[in-house]
Design an enzyme around this catalytic site. Structure first.
Site, PDB file in Angstrom:
ATOM      1  N   GLU A 111      -4.835   0.353   6.935  1.00 31.78           N
ATOM      2  CA  GLU A 111      -4.595   0.842   8.297  1.00 31.78           C
ATOM      3  C   GLU A 111      -5.435   0.092   9.328  1.00 31.78           C
ATOM      4  O   GLU A 111      -4.968  -0.194  10.427  1.00 31.78           O
ATOM      5  CB  GLU A 111      -4.858   2.346   8.393  1.00 31.78           C
TER       6      GLU A 111
ATOM      7  N   CYS B  22      21.239  11.522  19.300  1.00 26.25           N
ATOM      8  CA  CYS B  22      20.317  10.671  20.070  1.00 26.25           C
ATOM      9  C   CYS B  22      20.612  10.739  21.573  1.00 26.25           C
ATOM     10  O   CYS B  22      21.670  10.311  22.038  1.00 26.25           O
ATOM     11  CB  CYS B  22      20.398   9.228  19.588  1.00 26.25           C
TER      12      CYS B  22
ATOM     13  N   TRP C  57       0.826  -1.211   0.000  1.00 28.89           N
ATOM     14  CA  TRP C  57       0.000   0.000   0.000  1.00 28.89           C
ATOM     15  C   TRP C  57       0.859   1.260   0.000  1.00 28.89           C
ATOM     16  O   TRP C  57       0.356   2.346   0.088  1.00 28.89           O
ATOM     17  CB  TRP C  57      -0.911   0.012   1.230  1.00 28.89           C
TER      18      TRP C  57
ATOM     19  N   THR D  81      -1.383  -5.065  14.511  1.00 28.38           N
ATOM     20  CA  THR D  81      -1.018  -6.225  13.713  1.00 28.38           C
ATOM     21  C   THR D  81       0.266  -5.935  12.951  1.00 28.38           C
ATOM     22  O   THR D  81       0.472  -4.827  12.476  1.00 28.38           O
ATOM     23  CB  THR D  81      -2.157  -6.539  12.711  1.00 28.38           C
TER      24      THR D  81
ATOM     25  N   LEU E 158      -7.225 -12.896  12.371  1.00 22.89           N
ATOM     26  CA  LEU E 158      -6.518 -11.629  12.571  1.00 22.89           C
ATOM     27  C   LEU E 158      -6.647 -11.099  13.991  1.00 22.89           C
ATOM     28  O   LEU E 158      -5.835 -10.309  14.445  1.00 22.89           O
ATOM     29  CB  LEU E 158      -7.051 -10.560  11.603  1.00 22.89           C
TER      30      LEU E 158
ATOM     31  N   CYS F 193      21.839   0.840  16.443  1.00 18.07           N
ATOM     32  CA  CYS F 193      22.420   2.141  16.795  1.00 18.07           C
ATOM     33  C   CYS F 193      23.735   2.411  16.069  1.00 18.07           C
ATOM     34  O   CYS F 193      24.023   3.550  15.687  1.00 18.07           O
ATOM     35  CB  CYS F 193      22.618   2.246  18.299  1.00 18.07           C
TER      36      CYS F 193
END
Length: 352
Positions: free
Chosen positions: A36, A207, A23, A42, A79, A198
């Site tokens: 969505e 960060c 999508w 999920t 689901l 990282c």
DNA sequence: ATCCGGCTGT
DNA sequence: ACAGCCGGAT
């Protein structure tokens, strides 16, 4: 000039993000909405197959709106969070019948749809219409909490506001669709929950969590969920090639899914022949059942409950008069119905 | 075998 | 504030 968080993220998305999803780049609001809803709670890998099957079976929202409930539930089977499926159907029908099939195109109107909360409204608004709304999902919490060193719990009222404000502040207002995709993909593939990358992270310089060694402690959640255990004893009642099933309607888990005759108990029951016989006689006035397989208990982990499910096969010589609320179905009919995973996985292991 | 991650409705 | 599922990782 030093590059900003947003700029680094956008560059990463443009040059290094190789995460592919069916999508991605999609502009049809129906497809974005559908993807969505499927992806709520999920994983992408799990939702992908469902998305393809839904698009194939219901290419337009009109197709979905006119589909029978049971057919859609069957497609959704496995689901989980079956409320999403109910809301999906409700909203499809509402858009087709109350809005002439035209998908809402503002954040507020999207938010008013059943099954669409702040995250999904922002996702559709940005992906379909490029409106400047920042998505705030688990990935965004994680990336922002770590990069900014925010230890306010993400599930607190205060935390929700802080992260929403931060997310909007960082949003690329000119390219909201690309930015939202970027930060979620980044959270999923680089700033991962466990073992984040990282060493290879383009945001490592700024960060906060990395510099203070707190990467593994962020984000913070305050609530730890309590689980209770329930014991579901299913009697698979067979009479002349038909099996008794009922639809779950109570305000409980698995609403609208089907199941066999259920005996819920407080504790684990060690079913043996005499116990089963007595139980059937006392509760259902069933005599002389042929007791088949008594399967080992199966575990099903739900959000707040652990279900221990046990299946017992019984063949009946007479049709019991006392069974209420269900129906006798052939195996072929049963295959059209949607069952909770506990039951489908038991049935599939039966065959193998 | 157990833990962990992921949004919305009531 | 709390309840709703499942699969993959550990």
């Amino acid at each position: 000039m030093k590059k900003s968080f947003t700029q680094i993220l956008m560059d990463w998305h443009r040059y290094q993000n190789d995460r592919e999803m069916p999508w991605k780049g999609e502009k049809k609001p129906y497809r974005i909405w559908l993807s969505e809803i499927i992806l709520q709670q999920t994983r992408v890998e799990q939702g992908m197959g469902y998305y393809h099957r839904f698009i194939e079976q219901y290419p337009t929202i009109q197709d979905l709106a006119k589909a029978p409930d049971q057919e859609v539930f069957k497609l959704w089977e496995g689901l989980g969070y079956y409320n999403r499926c109910r809301n999906l159907l409700h909203t499809a029908r509402e858009i087709v019948h109350q809005r002439k099939g035209i998908f809402p195109d503002t954040y507020e109107d999207l938010l008013a749809l059943k099954g669409v909360g702040p995250y999904t409204a922002a996702a559709i608004a940005s992906f379909a219409y490029n409106l400047p709304y920042a998505v705030v999902d688990g990935n965004v919490f994680r990336v922002l909490a770590r990069y900014m060193g925010v230890d306010t719990p993400t599930d607190s009222t205060e935390g929700k506001k802080i992260f929403h404000d931060l997310a909007y502040q960082m949003l690329d207002k000119k390219e909201p669709a690309l930015y939202n995709q970027a930060i979620m993909d980044f959270g999923a593939t680089v700033c991962k929950p466990m073992s984040p990358l990282c060493a290879a992270c383009p945001l490592q310089n700024g960060c906060a969590a990395l510099s203070t060694g707190k990467v593994n402690q962020l984000p913070v959640k305050e609530k730890t969920l309590q689980r209770r255990t329930r014991y579901f004893n299913y009697f698979i009642l067979e009479y002349r090639q038909k099996i008794w099933v009922q639809q779950r309607t109570a305000k409980d888990i698995w609403q609208q899914l089907f199941e066999f005759y259920l005996v819920e108990t407080e504790k684990q029951v060690r079913w043996d022949h005499s116990l089963i016989q007595n139980w059937l006689r006392d509760q259902l006035n069933i005599h002389e059942p042929v007791i088949g397989k008594i399967a080992e208990p199966l575990l099903q982990q739900l959000t707040h409950q652990q279900i221990k499910g046990q299946f017992i096969h019984l063949q009946l010589k007479q049709k019991p008069a006392s069974l209420k609320g269900g129906d006798w179905k052939t195996v072929a009919q049963i295959q059209e119905l949607a069952f909770p995973k506990l039951i489908t996985s038991y049935l599939s292991q039966l065959k193998s």
